[in-house]
Design an enzyme around this catalytic site. Structure first.
Site, PDB file in Angstrom:
ATOM      1  N   ASN A 154       1.094  -1.281  -0.331  1.00  0.00           N
ATOM      2  CA  ASN A 154      -0.057  -0.300  -0.181  1.00  0.00           C
ATOM      3  C   ASN A 154       1.317   1.244  -0.008  1.00  0.00           C
ATOM      4  O   ASN A 154       1.003   1.698   0.691  1.00  0.00           O
ATOM      5  CB  ASN A 154      -0.900  -0.212   0.952  1.00  0.00           C
ATOM      6  CG  ASN A 154      -1.537   1.310   1.362  1.00  0.00           C
ATOM      7  OD1 ASN A 154      -1.765   2.297   0.543  1.00  0.00           O
ATOM      8  ND2 ASN A 154      -2.687   1.700   2.609  1.00  0.00           N
ATOM      9  N   LYS A 184       0.409   4.270   0.205  1.00  0.00           N
ATOM     10  CA  LYS A 184      -1.078   5.609   0.036  1.00  0.00           C
ATOM     11  C   LYS A 184      -0.204   6.744  -0.456  1.00  0.00           C
ATOM     12  O   LYS A 184       0.172   6.148  -1.857  1.00  0.00           O
ATOM     13  CB  LYS A 184       0.122   6.052   1.847  1.00  0.00           C
ATOM     14  CG  LYS A 184      -0.306   4.397   2.462  1.00  0.00           C
ATOM     15  CD  LYS A 184       0.023   4.851   4.066  1.00  0.00           C
ATOM     16  CE  LYS A 184       0.283   3.576   5.327  1.00  0.00           C
ATOM     17  NZ  LYS A 184       0.321   2.994   5.804  1.00  0.00           N
ATOM     18  N   HIS A 187      -9.617   1.148   4.789  1.00  0.00           N
ATOM     19  CA  HIS A 187      -7.837   1.425   5.863  1.00  0.00           C
ATOM     20  C   HIS A 187      -8.144   2.479   6.794  1.00  0.00           C
ATOM     21  O   HIS A 187      -9.138   3.833   6.647  1.00  0.00           O
ATOM     22  CB  HIS A 187      -7.337   2.225   4.661  1.00  0.00           C
ATOM     23  CG  HIS A 187      -5.342   2.306   5.716  1.00  0.00           C
ATOM     24  ND1 HIS A 187      -5.399   3.061   6.432  1.00  0.00           N
ATOM     25  CD2 HIS A 187      -4.519   1.199   5.200  1.00  0.00           C
ATOM     26  CE1 HIS A 187      -3.788   2.802   6.276  1.00  0.00           C
ATOM     27  NE2 HIS A 187      -3.717   1.978   5.493  1.00  0.00           N
ATOM     28  N   GLU A 226      -6.387   5.286   8.040  1.00  0.00           N
ATOM     29  CA  GLU A 226      -5.939   6.477   7.642  1.00  0.00           C
ATOM     30  C   GLU A 226      -7.422   6.681   7.065  1.00  0.00           C
ATOM     31  O   GLU A 226      -7.524   8.707   7.395  1.00  0.00           O
ATOM     32  CB  GLU A 226      -5.229   6.685   6.537  1.00  0.00           C
ATOM     33  CG  GLU A 226      -3.707   6.672   7.551  1.00  0.00           C
ATOM     34  CD  GLU A 226      -2.461   5.519   6.458  1.00  0.00           C
ATOM     35  OE1 GLU A 226      -2.672   5.901   5.305  1.00  0.00           O
ATOM     36  OE2 GLU A 226      -1.642   4.544   6.893  1.00  0.00           O
ATOM     37  N   GLU A 272      -5.417  -4.711  10.568  1.00  0.00           N
ATOM     38  CA  GLU A 272      -4.592  -3.442  10.430  1.00  0.00           C
ATOM     39  C   GLU A 272      -3.797  -3.378  11.994  1.00  0.00           C
ATOM     40  O   GLU A 272      -5.136  -1.943  12.447  1.00  0.00           O
ATOM     41  CB  GLU A 272      -4.036  -2.578   9.689  1.00  0.00           C
ATOM     42  CG  GLU A 272      -3.751  -3.443   8.047  1.00  0.00           C
ATOM     43  CD  GLU A 272      -3.220  -2.490   6.707  1.00  0.00           C
ATOM     44  OE1 GLU A 272      -2.256  -2.523   7.222  1.00  0.00           O
ATOM     45  OE2 GLU A 272      -4.023  -1.591   6.613  1.00  0.00           O
ATOM     46  N   GLY A 317       3.070   1.631  10.709  1.00  0.00           N
ATOM     47  CA  GLY A 317       3.953   3.412  10.111  1.00  0.00           C
ATOM     48  C   GLY A 317       4.538   3.482  12.180  1.00  0.00           C
ATOM     49  O   GLY A 317       5.142   4.835  11.670  1.00  0.00           O
ATOM     50  N   SER A 339       3.578  -2.146  10.751  1.00  0.00           N
ATOM     51  CA  SER A 339       4.914  -2.228  10.478  1.00  0.00           C
ATOM     52  C   SER A 339       5.996  -3.587  10.041  1.00  0.00           C
ATOM     53  O   SER A 339       6.554  -4.065  10.342  1.00  0.00           O
ATOM     54  CB  SER A 339       5.787  -1.868  12.224  1.00  0.00           C
ATOM     55  OG  SER A 339       5.163  -0.585  12.237  1.00  0.00           O
TER      56      SER A 339
HETATM   57  P1  13P Z   1       3.303   0.198   7.264  1.00  0.00           P
HETATM   58  O1  13P Z   1       3.451  -0.802   7.214  1.00  0.00           O
HETATM   59  O2  13P Z   1       4.574   1.351   6.917  1.00  0.00           O
HETATM   60  O3  13P Z   1       3.004  -0.111   9.071  1.00  0.00           O
HETATM   61  O4  13P Z   1       1.875   0.529   7.146  1.00  0.00           O
HETATM   62  C1  13P Z   1       0.577  -0.190   7.325  1.00  0.00           C
HETATM   63  C2  13P Z   1      -0.217  -0.380   6.401  1.00  0.00           C
HETATM   64  O5  13P Z   1      -0.937   1.003   6.665  1.00  0.00           O
HETATM   65  C3  13P Z   1      -0.472  -1.192   5.052  1.00  0.00           C
HETATM   66  O6  13P Z   1      -2.677   0.058   4.367  1.00  0.00           O
END
Ligand code: 13P
Length: 248
Positions: free
Chosen positions: A9, A11, A93, A95, A165, A171, A211
């Site tokens: 992803n 982003k 997601h 976010e 997640e 992150g 992560s």
């Molecule tokens: P990270 O792997 O950067 O923690 O992000 C995970 C994520 O949100 C994938 O959708």
């Protein structure tokens, strides 16, 4: 049989040229390797058509609209995503839920539109740090699945990929331990079995995200209920992404 999937992803990262170059580089690096999972890259909307038409890798959008078409300035419909050749769409997601106010009711509409247009939703769920500390993480995740997905027929539910997640792991460098992830994945599968049946539950791919990287993928993917990963930061560089894919 459920599939193993490693999905990146991106982003809001990479311009079009960087994205196209990445896809080419990744595909070349994977050529000749015996992969034990499907590989998907989740790109910004504007990359979809170029990348989907120039690679055999799976391609995912990171969102789609909750309306089919019409006067919704700036939105991208599931039908538009499908028309690019992308086969997947990441929905729900954390976010999107946090920064753009996506509710379970909105996500339910998005899932229906994605399925109606032949896309595979990669549906994200997960609890916050506070929710885990209050020990309500199982209930939170169950509610997210129930509200957005459990009105689907068994036939439609079978088309969904789930991504667990935990928000506190995204992150942050704080990966869930393989025990924490396995425990939640088993719980999600049990919840699906109770609503539908064991066959549907056994056939649902449940990915872990938060992560995940080349250093922990092997241990995570070795867990019986973890069928792959949804990878943020470690999906942005080919040399970081490949060790995750090779976690299988
Ligand atoms: P990270 O792997 O950067 O923690 O992000 C995970 C994520 O949100 C994938 O959708």
């Amino acid at each position: 049989m459920r599939k193993n999937i490693v999905a990146g992803n991106w982003k809001m990262n990479k311009n079009l040229q960087e994205g196209v170059a990445f896809a080419k580089e990744l595909e070349a690096a994977l050529a000749g390797k015996e992969l034990k999972c499907d590989v998907v890259i989740g790109t910004p909307f504007i990359h979809l058509a170029s990348i989907a038409s120039s690679t055999k890798l799976g391609v995912a959008a990171q969102n789609c609209a909750d309306k089919a078409s019409g006067a919704y300035t700036g939105e991208i419909s599931a039908a538009m995503v499908a028309s690019t050749g992308a086969k997947y769409v990441i929905l729900g997601h954390s976010e999107r839920r946090t920064y753009y106010g996506e509710t379970d009711a909105i996500l339910k509409e998005k899932v229906l539109l994605a399925l109606a247009n032949g896309l595979t939703p990669i549906f994200c769920i997960g609890e916050t740090k506070e929710e885990r500390e209050k020990n309500i993480h199982f209930d939170v995740v169950k509610t997210q699945v129930e509200k957005a997905l459990f009105d689907l027929s068994a036939e439609d539910f079978a088309k969904i990929v789930i991504a667990y997640e935990p928000v506190w792991a995204i992150g942050t460098g704080l990966t869930a331990t393989s025990e924490q992830a396995q425990e939640m994945h088993a719980y999600i599968r049990k919840t699906i079995a109770a609503k539908y049946n064991n066959e549907v539950a056994d056939n649902t791919s449940i990915l872990y995200g938060g992560s995940a990287n080349g250093g922990n993928a092997k241990e995570l993917f070795a867990c019986p209920d973890i069928d792959g990963g949804l990878i943020g930061g470690a999906s942005l560089d080919v040399e970081k992404f490949i060790p995750v894919i090779e976690g299988f």
